[in-house]
Design a protein around this motif. Structure first.
Motif, PDB file in Angstrom:
ATOM      1  N   GLU A  36      26.156  41.084  -7.530  1.00 59.60           N
ATOM      2  CA  GLU A  36      27.081  39.962  -7.377  1.00 59.60           C
ATOM      3  C   GLU A  36      26.849  39.221  -6.072  1.00 59.60           C
ATOM      4  OE1 GLU A  36      30.932  41.606  -9.916  1.00 59.60           O
ATOM      5  OE2 GLU A  36      30.711  42.166  -7.809  1.00 59.60           O
ATOM      6  N   GLN A  39      23.946  36.975  -6.751  1.00 59.17           N
ATOM      7  CA  GLN A  39      24.381  35.901  -7.646  1.00 59.17           C
ATOM      8  C   GLN A  39      25.171  34.839  -6.889  1.00 59.17           C
ATOM      9  OE1 GLN A  39      23.633  35.553 -11.075  1.00 59.17           O
ATOM     10  NE2 GLN A  39      24.428  33.503 -10.605  1.00 59.17           N
ATOM     11  N   TYR A  42      22.759  32.721  -5.072  1.00 60.12           N
ATOM     12  CA  TYR A  42      22.086  31.825  -6.020  1.00 60.12           C
ATOM     13  C   TYR A  42      22.996  30.661  -6.397  1.00 60.12           C
ATOM     14  CZ  TYR A  42      19.742  30.143 -10.224  1.00 60.12           C
ATOM     15  OH  TYR A  42      19.134  29.340 -11.145  1.00 60.12           O
ATOM     16  N   ASP A  43      24.260  30.946  -6.681  1.00 62.11           N
ATOM     17  CA  ASP A  43      25.198  29.891  -7.070  1.00 62.11           C
ATOM     18  C   ASP A  43      25.390  28.872  -5.948  1.00 62.11           C
ATOM     19  OD1 ASP A  43      25.546  31.068  -9.539  1.00 62.11           O
ATOM     20  OD2 ASP A  43      27.392  32.118  -8.982  1.00 62.11           O
ATOM     21  N   LYS A  84      30.795  26.659  -9.907  1.00 62.09           N
ATOM     22  CA  LYS A  84      30.208  27.924  -9.463  1.00 62.09           C
ATOM     23  C   LYS A  84      29.950  27.920  -7.966  1.00 62.09           C
ATOM     24  CE  LYS A  84      27.927  29.608 -13.655  1.00 62.09           C
ATOM     25  NZ  LYS A  84      26.619  30.009 -14.233  1.00 62.09           N
TER      26      LYS A  84
END
Length: 230
Positions: A36, A39, A42-43, A84
């Motif tokens: 997470e 992630q 990345y977001d 996001k």
């Protein structure tokens, strides 16, 4: 507390108070599970608006603007800044500060009409600024901005799907002889600078050294458990 910007720390002030942010290993872990954390990074860095924000931020610093240009503001307000990215920024900023920062980044409150269980209330910090600050915090927290060779077992060009802060905390404790609290409070930039200071040839903490340290730690842990069970 005065922030050390070179290590990734920063302070964001409002009319009422200042908020201190530090992208330490402990705070990176507060973002979520290892996958997470990656992630969230990345977001933050992979939406259509991010490159625009980065260029605007550079212009903001270079030209000493009091705010982002109007054209940038209108582009952002058009809705292209992805949900996001905003939610990832909210998560990162919340994790990196020990205080309640709802005033800055917004919060959920129970709805009064009954049509919605909860209603989102925006904070005083614009979403585009939240994304820029969160990107910088994560760069210092999981990548590091020190100009040294990549460290530990992640010495490859492969993209990792996880960030395990516990690995770096354990390595720092064993490598530098510091307490768990001190190791947890390090940022990746600070950790890399400590490696650079200890190894003047920039050799760093290699994969082999990492494995050796972790094997030794396993032996110590097993010995301690054996003593407790005796």
């Amino acid at each position: 507390m005065n922030p050390i910007k070179e290590l990734g720390e920063c302070v964001i002030g409002t009319d009422d108070r200042d908020y201190f942010f530090r992208p330490s290993f402990r705070n990176m872990a507060r973002i979520g599970e290892p996958a997470e954390i990656v992630q969230a990074f990345y977001d933050l860095c992979n939406d259509e608006v991010t490159p625009l924000l980065q260029r605007a931020a550079k212009a903001y610093i270079r030209d000493d603007y009091s705010r982002l240009p109007d054209c940038v503001q209108r582009y952002i307000q058009s809705g292209l800044l992805t949900r996001k990215a905003i939610m990832a920024a909210h998560t990162v900023l919340t994790a990196c500060c020990d205080d309640d920062i709802g005033e800055l980044v917004g919060w959920m409150k129970p709805g009064k009409t009954g049509k919605r269980g909860f209603v989102w209330r925006s904070g005083s910090m614009p979403p585009e600024n939240m994304v820029i600050v969160a990107q910088n915090l994560m760069m210092h927290g999981i990548v590091g901005k020190a100009k040294v060779r990549k460290l530990q077992r992640y010495e490859s060009n492969d993209v990792t799907a996880e960030f395990r802060g516990a690995d770096y905390i354990m390595a720092a404790r064993n490598h530098f002889g510091i307490s768990r609290e001190e190791a947890e409070n390090l940022t990746m930039t600070e950790f890399a600078m400590m490696i650079a200071a200890k190894y003047s040839n920039q050799k760093g903490f290699t994969r082999e050294e990492y494995d050796e340290v972790m094997d030794e730690d396993d032996r110590r842990w097993q010995a301690m458990m054996a003593q407790e069970q005796a």
